[in-house]
Design a protein around this motif. Structure first.
Motif, PDB file in Angstrom:
ATOM      1  N   ALA A   1      45.126  31.787  26.179  1.00 49.95           N
ATOM      2  CA  ALA A   1      45.529  32.802  27.950  1.00 49.95           C
ATOM      3  C   ALA A   1      44.230  33.089  28.384  1.00 49.95           C
ATOM      4  CB  ALA A   1      46.732  32.668  27.714  1.00 49.95           C
ATOM      5  N   ASP A   2      44.673  33.858  29.582  1.00 51.99           N
ATOM      6  CA  ASP A   2      44.592  35.281  30.565  1.00 51.99           C
ATOM      7  C   ASP A   2      46.087  36.011  30.486  1.00 51.99           C
ATOM      8  OD1 ASP A   2      42.462  34.764  30.572  1.00 51.99           O
ATOM      9  OD2 ASP A   2      41.890  33.881  33.103  1.00 51.99           O
ATOM     10  N   VAL A   3      46.548  37.082  30.217  1.00 50.81           N
ATOM     11  CA  VAL A   3      47.821  37.418  29.821  1.00 50.81           C
ATOM     12  C   VAL A   3      47.574  39.083  30.471  1.00 50.81           C
ATOM     13  CG1 VAL A   3      48.356  35.878  27.902  1.00 50.81           C
ATOM     14  CG2 VAL A   3      47.813  38.431  27.306  1.00 50.81           C
ATOM     15  N   ASN A   4      49.071  40.003  30.742  1.00 53.27           N
ATOM     16  CA  ASN A   4      48.653  41.024  30.957  1.00 53.27           C
ATOM     17  C   ASN A   4      50.346  41.215  31.260  1.00 53.27           C
ATOM     18  OD1 ASN A   4      51.181  39.996  33.625  1.00 53.27           O
ATOM     19  ND2 ASN A   4      48.968  40.176  34.463  1.00 53.27           N
ATOM     20  N   ALA A   5      50.828  42.430  31.514  1.00 54.72           N
ATOM     21  CA  ALA A   5      52.251  43.041  30.154  1.00 54.72           C
ATOM     22  C   ALA A   5      53.203  42.222  30.984  1.00 54.72           C
ATOM     23  CB  ALA A   5      52.011  44.599  30.342  1.00 54.72           C
TER      24      ALA A   5
END
Length: 542
Positions: A54-58
């Motif tokens: 999965a592409d994640v960020n904060a």
């Protein structure tokens, strides 16, 4: 041959570190605040309930945090990347799992600053600490429960440290009430400072003995003096002193369990002191029992004489009283048939005399029936109520024809009882249903039966003999009815709700019904409204 360079060594060390973290199921993150590059390990994503690709960020990770923890996590993250803390990041929170539930995570990280103090990098690790948090919560709950049990225990509890002062570590409300001092005046205070009134009574010596030997001490009914409400009171207590041990076996204190038994001890002493008096009372009671037994025997003899007199009255009523009435009726018939012309208006008085004589005769017969039912013994046999009703209807055949009555008989049970008395019961109930009909309607009567348990008996009635189940026989009609406020009167002797000019009768029929049902261990009641008929319910033990 290859040559190991510093860069190669760093890469190898990083790979080893990543493998170690994955083996330990520890995720990591790395956030470069200068370039904006971020790295989230696969384990890190999985711990937040996301797939490893999965592409994640904060922000995405923060959305996976439990709503109750989200604000706190966001605040700690902001403090770290903004340089508002000392550079250490350590927080425990809940994050969503793939199945929708939540797990406890611990994120630990550090920030790297430039010489001017600006944060340029933020990295760290995250791991599942659900088992640790759950275990701690259970331990805390268990400790709190034990603490609550200690404080709320109905018995007196206290814990003191070792000598020389025996400082109170814990006391519960029961102890506070016993010594009549608030908890604040006890906790943290040496024994004799908090309770100077027990000095010299040996309490401190017993505590010292238990603390020194490590052996519990038990005493029952021990006398002790305490100041309560400003006065010295002499009490008696059961107490046990237990040594409290450290993991290494050393005694670190003593727990006291105390029960106030003053009332019991005083009662026992009073009982012992009064034993001689009780022996005397017992002898007097025996004498009184003998006297009462003689009185009861005498009363039984009087009752037997009364029953004999009642039987004699019944004989007189059935023979000696009826004979003069028959003479009056015969002479009245003779006067009407042979001398009516000469008597002229006097025949009216003869008619009234005849009517009174007939009523008197009926009253004597009804009283005789009531007397026999009240004093006679029941010969209990299996009785078919269907056969009883058939016999009764045969006796009432002329009345049924004259009134064009409709009588609907449903299947009826077999009961244990006296066929003759049960016949009188249903004869009175059915004849009343025929008698008290509305002038503009033909009587309609239904007789039904059902079986009910004891709990379904009406609250207003009480059975003469308890049974688990009862036969409920209902006799319902469409007659004139009555007001239920008179329900407690209709089963009494000579009680009438209607005048003699409206309906004939002596007011004994329903009293006979109540006596028959009572003789059979049952109850009878009724429900009605004026002009809407009446339903009589007979409950007989099944």
């Amino acid at each position: 041959m290859g040559t190991n360079t510093p860069l190669t060594n760093i890469i190898v060390e990083n790979e080893r570190l990543h493998l170690a973290l994955e083996a330990a199921q520890v995720g990591f993150w790395d956030y470069n605040l200068v370039t904006g590059q971020t790295e989230w390990s696969p384990i890190c994503k999985q711990l937040f309930g996301l797939s490893i690709d999965a592409d994640v960020n904060a922000a995405i990770l923060l959305d996976q945090v439990h709503p109750d923890d989200k604000e706190r996590v966001a605040e700690e993250n902001f403090k770290s990347v903004s340089g508002l803390n000392e550079g250490d990041h350590d927080i425990i929170f809940r994050a969503r799992r793939k199945d929708g539930g939540f797990r406890w995570l611990q994120a630990k990280g550090k920030t790297i600053r430039q010489s001017d103090g600006k944060v340029v990098r933020f990295n760290g690790i995250v791991q599942d600490v659900t088992l640790v948090v759950t275990a701690r919560q259970q331990l805390e709950a268990s400790q709190q429960q034990l603490h609550n049990l200690f404080e709320q225990a109905p018995i007196v509890l206290s814990i003191v440290g070792r000598e020389p002062d025996f400082v109170f570590r814990l006391v519960n409300e029961a102890f506070s009430r016993l010594v009549d001092r608030p908890l604040a005046a006890l906790l943290g205070k040496p024994l004799l400072e908090a309770l100077p009134d027990i000095a010299g009574q040996g309490v401190e010596n017993l505590l010292r003995q238990v603390a020194t030997t490590g052996v519990p001490y038990v005493q029952r009914g021990a006398p002790i003096k305490l100041v309560q409400q400003g006065q010295i009171r002499a009490l008696f207590v059961d107490f046990i002193y237990y040594p409290l041990r450290e993991p290494n076996g050393d005694v670190s204190g003593v727990m006291g369990v105390i029960i106030d038994v003053t009332e019991q001890v005083l009662s026992r002493k009073k009982l012992e002191e009064s034993n001689a008096r009780y022996q005397q009372l017992s002898t007097e009671l025996d004498d009184r029992v003998q006297q009462r037994t003689q009185q009861l025997e005498s009363a039984n003899q009087d009752l037997q004489r009364s029953n004999d007199n009642l039987k004699q009255f019944a004989f007189i009523a059935s023979h000696d009283l009826q004979e003069p009435l028959r003479k009056i009726q015969q002479f009245g018939d003779l006067l009407q048939s042979q001398y009516s012309d000469q008597l002229e208006e006097g025949t009216v008085y003869i008619t009234r005399m005849q009517s009174a004589a007939n009523r008197m005769s009926t009253l004597i017969r009804d009283l005789l029936s009531f007397s026999r039912i009240s004093t006679g013994q029941i010969d209990r046999k299996a009785v078919s109520l269907a056969d009883v009703i058939d016999t009764v209807l045969a006796d009432l055949d002329m009345v049924v024809l004259e009134t064009n009555a409709i009588v609907d008989i449903h299947p009826l049970p077999v009961v244990q009882g006296d066929a003759s008395q049960l016949g009188q019961l249903f004869l009175n109930l059915l004849s009343n249903a025929l008698k008290f009909h509305r002038s503009n309607e033909h009587p309609t009567i239904s007789v039904t039966a059902d079986e009910v348990v004891r709990a379904e008996l009406p609250n207003t009635v009480k059975s003469a003999r308890l049974a688990s189940t009862y036969h409920c026989i209902k006799i319902a009609d469409n007659g004139i009815g009555f007001e239920e406020k008179y329900l407690d009167r209709i089963f009494q002797v000579f009680q009438r709700l209607h005048g003699k000019s409206e309906f004939a009768g002596t007011g004994i029929g329903l009293a006979i019904c109540e006596k028959v049902v009572s003789n059979h261990g049952g109850v009878i009641t009724a429900s009605s409204q004026p002009g809407q008929g009446a339903t009589f319910s007979v409950y007989l033990p099944a």
